[in-house]
Scaffold this motif. Structure first.
Motif, PDB file in Angstrom:
ATOM      1  N   GLY A  87    -118.177  -2.689 -52.758  1.00  0.00           N
ATOM      2  CA  GLY A  87    -118.250  -3.550 -53.696  1.00  0.00           C
ATOM      3  C   GLY A  87    -119.287  -4.676 -53.921  1.00  0.00           C
ATOM      4  N   GLY A  88    -120.173  -4.606 -52.669  1.00  0.00           N
ATOM      5  CA  GLY A  88    -121.243  -5.684 -52.244  1.00  0.00           C
ATOM      6  C   GLY A  88    -122.634  -5.115 -53.020  1.00  0.00           C
ATOM      7  N   LEU A  89    -122.241  -3.767 -53.706  1.00  0.00           N
ATOM      8  CA  LEU A  89    -123.567  -3.126 -54.197  1.00  0.00           C
ATOM      9  C   LEU A  89    -123.421  -3.358 -55.792  1.00  0.00           C
ATOM     10  N   HIS A  90    -124.691  -3.526 -56.434  1.00  0.00           N
ATOM     11  CA  HIS A  90    -124.788  -3.536 -58.029  1.00  0.00           C
ATOM     12  C   HIS A  90    -124.204  -2.254 -58.225  1.00  0.00           C
ATOM     13  N   GLY A  91    -123.033  -2.179 -59.376  1.00  0.00           N
ATOM     14  CA  GLY A  91    -122.496  -0.839 -59.379  1.00  0.00           C
ATOM     15  C   GLY A  91    -121.516  -0.093 -58.353  1.00  0.00           C
ATOM     16  N   GLY A  92    -121.425  -0.880 -57.242  1.00  0.00           N
ATOM     17  CA  GLY A  92    -120.790  -0.212 -56.274  1.00  0.00           C
ATOM     18  C   GLY A  92    -119.470   0.115 -56.499  1.00  0.00           C
ATOM     19  N   LEU A  93    -118.530  -0.703 -57.260  1.00  0.00           N
ATOM     20  CA  LEU A  93    -117.337  -0.277 -57.586  1.00  0.00           C
ATOM     21  C   LEU A  93    -117.116   1.003 -58.433  1.00  0.00           C
ATOM     22  N   ALA A  94    -118.213   0.892 -59.290  1.00  0.00           N
ATOM     23  CA  ALA A  94    -118.221   2.221 -60.184  1.00  0.00           C
ATOM     24  C   ALA A  94    -118.626   3.667 -59.335  1.00  0.00           C
TER      25      ALA A  94
ATOM     26  N   LEU B  68    -112.067  -2.904 -62.305  1.00  0.00           N
ATOM     27  CA  LEU B  68    -113.603  -3.200 -62.587  1.00  0.00           C
ATOM     28  C   LEU B  68    -113.951  -4.183 -64.035  1.00  0.00           C
ATOM     29  N   LEU B  69    -112.897  -3.899 -64.734  1.00  0.00           N
ATOM     30  CA  LEU B  69    -112.901  -4.957 -65.988  1.00  0.00           C
ATOM     31  C   LEU B  69    -113.061  -6.355 -65.322  1.00  0.00           C
ATOM     32  N   SER B  70    -111.851  -6.431 -64.459  1.00  0.00           N
ATOM     33  CA  SER B  70    -111.938  -7.905 -64.286  1.00  0.00           C
ATOM     34  C   SER B  70    -112.871  -8.587 -63.309  1.00  0.00           C
ATOM     35  N   ARG B  71    -113.891  -7.580 -62.885  1.00  0.00           N
ATOM     36  CA  ARG B  71    -115.011  -7.907 -61.905  1.00  0.00           C
ATOM     37  C   ARG B  71    -116.326  -7.998 -62.896  1.00  0.00           C
ATOM     38  N   GLY B  72    -116.037  -8.027 -64.289  1.00  0.00           N
ATOM     39  CA  GLY B  72    -117.273  -8.284 -64.894  1.00  0.00           C
ATOM     40  C   GLY B  72    -118.091  -7.085 -65.314  1.00  0.00           C
ATOM     41  N   TYR B  73    -117.513  -5.920 -64.903  1.00  0.00           N
ATOM     42  CA  TYR B  73    -118.190  -4.703 -65.181  1.00  0.00           C
ATOM     43  C   TYR B  73    -118.258  -4.276 -66.947  1.00  0.00           C
ATOM     44  N   ASP B  74    -119.405  -3.734 -67.280  1.00  0.00           N
ATOM     45  CA  ASP B  74    -119.473  -3.270 -68.504  1.00  0.00           C
ATOM     46  C   ASP B  74    -118.455  -2.133 -68.877  1.00  0.00           C
ATOM     47  N   LYS B  75    -117.750  -2.822 -70.054  1.00  0.00           N
ATOM     48  CA  LYS B  75    -116.530  -1.631 -70.358  1.00  0.00           C
ATOM     49  C   LYS B  75    -117.030  -0.222 -70.818  1.00  0.00           C
ATOM     50  N   VAL B  76    -117.956  -0.127 -71.532  1.00  0.00           N
ATOM     51  CA  VAL B  76    -118.545   0.893 -72.000  1.00  0.00           C
ATOM     52  C   VAL B  76    -118.778   1.917 -70.659  1.00  0.00           C
ATOM     53  N   MET B  77    -119.468   1.409 -69.846  1.00  0.00           N
ATOM     54  CA  MET B  77    -120.090   2.085 -68.883  1.00  0.00           C
ATOM     55  C   MET B  77    -118.753   2.672 -67.879  1.00  0.00           C
ATOM     56  N   VAL B  78    -117.919   1.778 -67.613  1.00  0.00           N
ATOM     57  CA  VAL B  78    -116.803   2.211 -66.592  1.00  0.00           C
ATOM     58  C   VAL B  78    -115.878   3.180 -67.334  1.00  0.00           C
ATOM     59  N   THR B  79    -115.423   2.935 -68.521  1.00  0.00           N
ATOM     60  CA  THR B  79    -114.806   3.934 -69.299  1.00  0.00           C
ATOM     61  C   THR B  79    -115.492   4.993 -69.215  1.00  0.00           C
ATOM     62  N   GLY B  80    -116.684   5.433 -69.505  1.00  0.00           N
ATOM     63  CA  GLY B  80    -117.272   6.665 -69.328  1.00  0.00           C
ATOM     64  C   GLY B  80    -117.214   7.144 -67.804  1.00  0.00           C
ATOM     65  N   VAL B  81    -117.575   6.143 -66.795  1.00  0.00           N
ATOM     66  CA  VAL B  81    -117.204   6.723 -65.368  1.00  0.00           C
ATOM     67  C   VAL B  81    -116.132   7.375 -65.022  1.00  0.00           C
ATOM     68  N   ILE B  82    -114.842   6.789 -65.715  1.00  0.00           N
ATOM     69  CA  ILE B  82    -113.399   7.245 -65.345  1.00  0.00           C
ATOM     70  C   ILE B  82    -113.133   8.495 -66.084  1.00  0.00           C
ATOM     71  N   GLN B  83    -113.716   8.548 -67.310  1.00  0.00           N
ATOM     72  CA  GLN B  83    -113.351  10.023 -68.141  1.00  0.00           C
ATOM     73  C   GLN B  83    -114.249  11.038 -67.306  1.00  0.00           C
TER      74      GLN B  83
ATOM     75  N   PRO C 286    -121.966  -7.482 -58.161  1.00  0.00           N
ATOM     76  CA  PRO C 286    -121.443  -6.981 -56.911  1.00  0.00           C
ATOM     77  C   PRO C 286    -120.307  -8.196 -56.556  1.00  0.00           C
ATOM     78  N   LEU C 287    -119.560  -7.892 -55.583  1.00  0.00           N
ATOM     79  CA  LEU C 287    -118.677  -9.048 -55.188  1.00  0.00           C
ATOM     80  C   LEU C 287    -119.201 -10.084 -54.862  1.00  0.00           C
ATOM     81  N   THR C 288    -118.900 -11.377 -54.756  1.00  0.00           N
ATOM     82  CA  THR C 288    -119.299 -12.436 -54.300  1.00  0.00           C
ATOM     83  C   THR C 288    -119.425 -12.633 -52.693  1.00  0.00           C
ATOM     84  N   LYS C 289    -120.168 -13.486 -52.240  1.00  0.00           N
ATOM     85  CA  LYS C 289    -119.964 -13.222 -50.760  1.00  0.00           C
ATOM     86  C   LYS C 289    -118.829 -13.688 -50.075  1.00  0.00           C
ATOM     87  N   ALA C 290    -118.022 -14.558 -50.940  1.00  0.00           N
ATOM     88  CA  ALA C 290    -116.701 -15.177 -50.291  1.00  0.00           C
ATOM     89  C   ALA C 290    -115.790 -14.014 -50.384  1.00  0.00           C
TER      90      ALA C 290
END
Length: 441
Positions: free
Chosen positions: A92-99, A131-146, A207-211
């Motif tokens: 989660g600490g990477l840009h796009g890490g959760l995807a 992913l949506l709750s973390r602010g990820y782009d809904k179009v990109m992550v929808t494609g990732v899952i499909q 990415p996830l925040t430092k906290a």
């Protein structure tokens, strides 16, 4: 009446009946059985019964319900939830890490379940809300899952390759081994796309925040890694026993099914309700595929009797003067066109009686061609207007993910799949090296 005209009538009758909304296996089986009776009389009636006996005597088909059971057991017992939590914390600490972690999760789920629907269910219920709750782009992550869920029909144990092996009369073990490197190649290209896009547009995958990253100690992160160990141990155990010759293919699938029960019990997620739901879903899927295979064999036997494959081979190579590779391209384009309107099993039972024998007659390796067919099926899952995964995503996605979002989300991933199809077509060794190496020993 010429054989060519008879074949045309068979296909047109089948397509007309499909428009009535009847089940695919019923339409295919009815047309095949009726044509056999009309063409060859009393003797032709034996063709559908011969197809059923052939299916019942095909021992490797036992792998299908066992692998489906294994996948559903791991999903119902919430082991997949633990798996996503592990990737969430570690990447989660990477840009796009959760995807990226979601794609890794899909690869592991694909290795324990040969169906696309299992990956979609896990992705939509677990990954998409996070992913949506973390602010990820809904179009990109929808494609990732499909797109990630389609890996389930390419990475072994693939149910689609079991069906292909039955119809093409190819060893399922060879087909599964052939799907390993192409599946990993496609997953790697998915990951590369996500990483590059989130590097160019960081707002798409924050990415996830430092906290949030400091919420877990290193010891807790190691403890979460156990979630990934369980499916990995199951996969390595059953494939290792099979590749070393200790167990047969069916015995390895039984090892996987039993291991999934033990894993669910070890996690504390095994009870009678989970067992009942798992067995019920496994029975439904297995019966569906049994009837599809039976109908396909019956329909294919009629075409073999008509000599339709030889006629088409003569048309392409003789009258039209096409090279074998040009015929192959035409077959794949046909698959891609049908995939916009039919699912993978429908394509297999409708055109397999023609295309699979034709590919063999042209001198192509049918194991390699099986990988090309499966990748084409993956594309079919995502292409409008009737992409199977598009409908599943619409049914399971939250209201903020609209149908235009879902359609737009798959475009780059369809492009990646087409690129993979081209690479495997140009370099067949990516698919054929592993089965040749394993079974040469």
């Amino acid at each position: 009446m010429s054989y060519g005209l008879i074949a045309t009538l068979l296909f047109s009758s089948m397509m007309l009946l499909l428009l009535t909304g009847q089940r695919i296996f019923a339409v295919i089986g009815f047309v095949g059985a009726a044509a056999a009776a009309l063409l060859w009389g009393t003797g032709g009636i034996e063709i559908p019964f011969t197809a059923i006996i052939k299916v019942m005597k095909w021992y490797p088909l036992l792998t299908l319900p066992l692998f489906v059971f294994m996948g559903y057991m791991l999903a119902e017992s919430k082991i997949a939830d633990d798996l996503y939590k592990m990737f969430h914390v570690w990447m989660g600490g990477l840009h796009g890490g959760l995807a990226v972690g979601t794609i890794f999760m899909m690869v592991i789920i694909s290795a324990i379940n040969g169906l696309s629907v299992a990956g979609m269910a896990v992705g939509c219920t677990i990954a998409l809300p996070a992913l949506l709750s973390r602010g990820y782009d809904k179009v990109m992550v929808t494609g990732v899952i499909q797109a990630g869920s389609t890996l389930g029909i390419l990475i072994p144990p693939s149910v689609v390759l079991v069906l292909y092996g039955m119809i093409a009369r190819q060893p399922v073990g060879n087909l599964w081994m052939a799907g390993v490197f192409p599946g990993l190649l496609m997953a790697s290209l998915f990951i590369l796309y996500v990483v590059v896009r989130c590097w160019l547009q960081p707002n798409l995958g924050p990415p996830l925040t430092k906290a949030e990253r400091d919420e877990y100690t290193f010891a807790q992160k190691l403890a979460l890694a156990r979630a990934g160990v369980v499916p990995l141990v199951i996969f390595i155990t059953m494939t290792g026993l099979f590749l070393t010759g200790v167990t047969s293919l069916v015995e390895s699938s039984a090892v996987g099914a039993v291991s999934s029960i033990l894993a669910a019990w070890w996690r504390g997620g095994l009870n009678w309700k989970i067992m009942h739901d798992t067995v019920k879903k496994t029975l439904g899927i297995s019966c569906m595929f049994f009837w599809i295979i039976t109908a396909a064999l019956c329909f294919g036997a009629v075409f073999d009797g008509l000599g339709a494959v030889k006629s088409i081979e003569g048309l392409f190579l003789g009258e039209l003067g096409l090279e074998p590779w040009q015929v192959l391209v035409l077959m794949q384009l046909t698959f891609l066109g049908l995939g916009m309107f039919l699912d993978d099993t429908a394509m297999l039972v409708i055109v397999a009686p023609l295309f699979i024998p034709l590919a063999g007659a042209l001198g192509f390796d049918l194991v390699w061609y099986g990988v090309l067919y499966t990748i084409t099926c993956q594309i079919a899952y995502l292409t409008p207007p009737f992409g199977y995964n598009l409908f599943l995503m619409r049914a399971m996605a939250p209201p903020e993910v609209t149908l235009p979002d879902i359609y737009r989300s798959v475009l780059p991933f369809v492009g990646i799949m087409l690129l993979t199809l081209l690479i495997i077509g140009m370099f067949p060794g990516i698919a054929t090296w592993l089965p040749n190496y394993v079974y040469s020993k």
